[in-house]
Design an enzyme around this catalytic site. Sequence first.
Site, mmCIF file in Angstrom:
data_model
loop_
_atom_site.group_PDB
_atom_site.id
_atom_site.type_symbol
_atom_site.label_atom_id
_atom_site.label_comp_id
_atom_site.label_asym_id
_atom_site.label_seq_id
_atom_site.Cartn_x
_atom_site.Cartn_y
_atom_site.Cartn_z
ATOM 1 N N ILE A 58 44.954 47.224 52.733
ATOM 2 C CA ILE A 58 44.150 46.063 53.127
ATOM 3 C C ILE A 58 44.923 45.110 54.033
ATOM 4 O O ILE A 58 44.323 44.211 54.634
ATOM 5 C CB ILE A 58 43.599 45.298 51.906
ATOM 6 N N THR A 120 40.629 36.378 38.794
ATOM 7 C CA THR A 120 40.984 36.495 37.383
ATOM 8 C C THR A 120 41.016 35.129 36.703
ATOM 9 O O THR A 120 41.230 34.102 37.362
ATOM 10 C CB THR A 120 42.370 37.157 37.251
ATOM 11 N N ASP A 121 40.854 35.131 35.398
ATOM 12 C CA ASP A 121 41.004 33.888 34.639
ATOM 13 C C ASP A 121 42.458 33.430 34.579
ATOM 14 O O ASP A 121 42.741 32.268 34.258
ATOM 15 C CB ASP A 121 40.446 34.038 33.225
ATOM 16 N N GLU A 122 43.393 34.314 34.907
ATOM 17 C CA GLU A 122 44.807 33.966 34.787
ATOM 18 C C GLU A 122 45.258 32.912 35.793
ATOM 19 O O GLU A 122 46.315 32.310 35.632
ATOM 20 C CB GLU A 122 45.676 35.222 34.899
ATOM 21 N N TYR A 147 51.989 37.363 39.534
ATOM 22 C CA TYR A 147 50.650 37.932 39.687
ATOM 23 C C TYR A 147 49.595 36.840 39.777
ATOM 24 O O TYR A 147 48.825 36.777 40.735
ATOM 25 C CB TYR A 147 50.332 38.874 38.518
ATOM 26 N N LYS A 151 47.189 35.586 43.002
ATOM 27 C CA LYS A 151 45.722 35.593 42.915
ATOM 28 C C LYS A 151 45.178 34.180 43.153
ATOM 29 O O LYS A 151 44.142 34.015 43.818
ATOM 30 C CB LYS A 151 45.257 36.118 41.558
ATOM 31 N N PHE A 187 47.151 47.053 28.101
ATOM 32 C CA PHE A 187 47.266 46.919 26.649
ATOM 33 C C PHE A 187 46.385 47.897 25.870
ATOM 34 O O PHE A 187 46.873 48.691 25.059
ATOM 35 C CB PHE A 187 46.952 45.476 26.248
#
Length: 334
Positions: A58, A120-122, A147, A151, A187
Amino acid sequence: MKSLLVTGGAGFIGANFVRLVRATRPDVRVRVLDKLTYAGNAESLAGLDGVELVVGDIADADLVDRLAGESDAIVHFAAESHNDNSLRAPEAFVTTNVVGTFTLLEAVRRHGTRFHHVSTDEVFGDLPLSGGEKFTEQTAYAPSSPYSATKAGSDHLVRAWVRSFGVPATISNCSNNYGPYQHIEKFIPRQITNILTGRTPKLYGTGAQIRDWIHVDDHNRAVLDILERGVVGKTYNIGADQPEVTNKQVMEMICTLMGDGDEPVAYEHVADRPGHDQRYAMDASKLRRELGWAPRYTDLEEGLRATIEWYRTHREWWLASKEAVEEGYAARGQ
């Protein structure tokens, strides 16, 4: 929409999204742009008609420009996403998540292509373990890892290109996904495949962390709703809004479901991840209210049972990489 480009479409969530589009929008021509790094697997698209896989980066401006010009819409899943990897080698996360998103935005700016950015919620950091607070679309960003920081940076780029250049884009921030085709470093599939290969499941630290688990199919139905009916310029949170469970409880569900009769599989605790976020919880009321979306997988145990069965019956998809994944974790004491 006649032509759709899906970046990262050979990865976990992207491949499931492509399958959803083929099943529900059979007249849409789908192209997948994927670099096929370790997390991308062309076999995740096996058996799908009307899907073209383009192997590429990308961050390749010429390639992205050509594909954007030939597409009515782009759904952008492609990302480096594993927190442990970002702590060891963050450069790839900057290149893919920030530079790659910038490259896509410049292409859609030139061609006027509809763009949906999957996040993401992170990016919000974490929440206290108690108190009931949830992330909303107005929550301030406070990323904890390379990460989540990259994002967050890509989210900010999308908003800036919407405001500055009128790019027709939307953003979604989603909680932790589970389901088929997820890489076994993650996980839930790691624990499932540990048990299937006779290894002991491993739990980071005490396992007190809380996640808002959502089945990948529910996430992708929300993404498709936003792409087709969402308001350009808006951000939508996606979350299952189910009773909160700790990682320890998820581990124990898996061990019980995969146990022998009334005897659950035994697991062990390993060293925790540095800077491990404690709790995520998403307020998806805007998505529910404006687009009428609701999750279909409302029983986590039922969803886990189906996911376990998928990994049990698709060993050929994951078995070849299992040894290397576990060697990497063992070298880090995890």
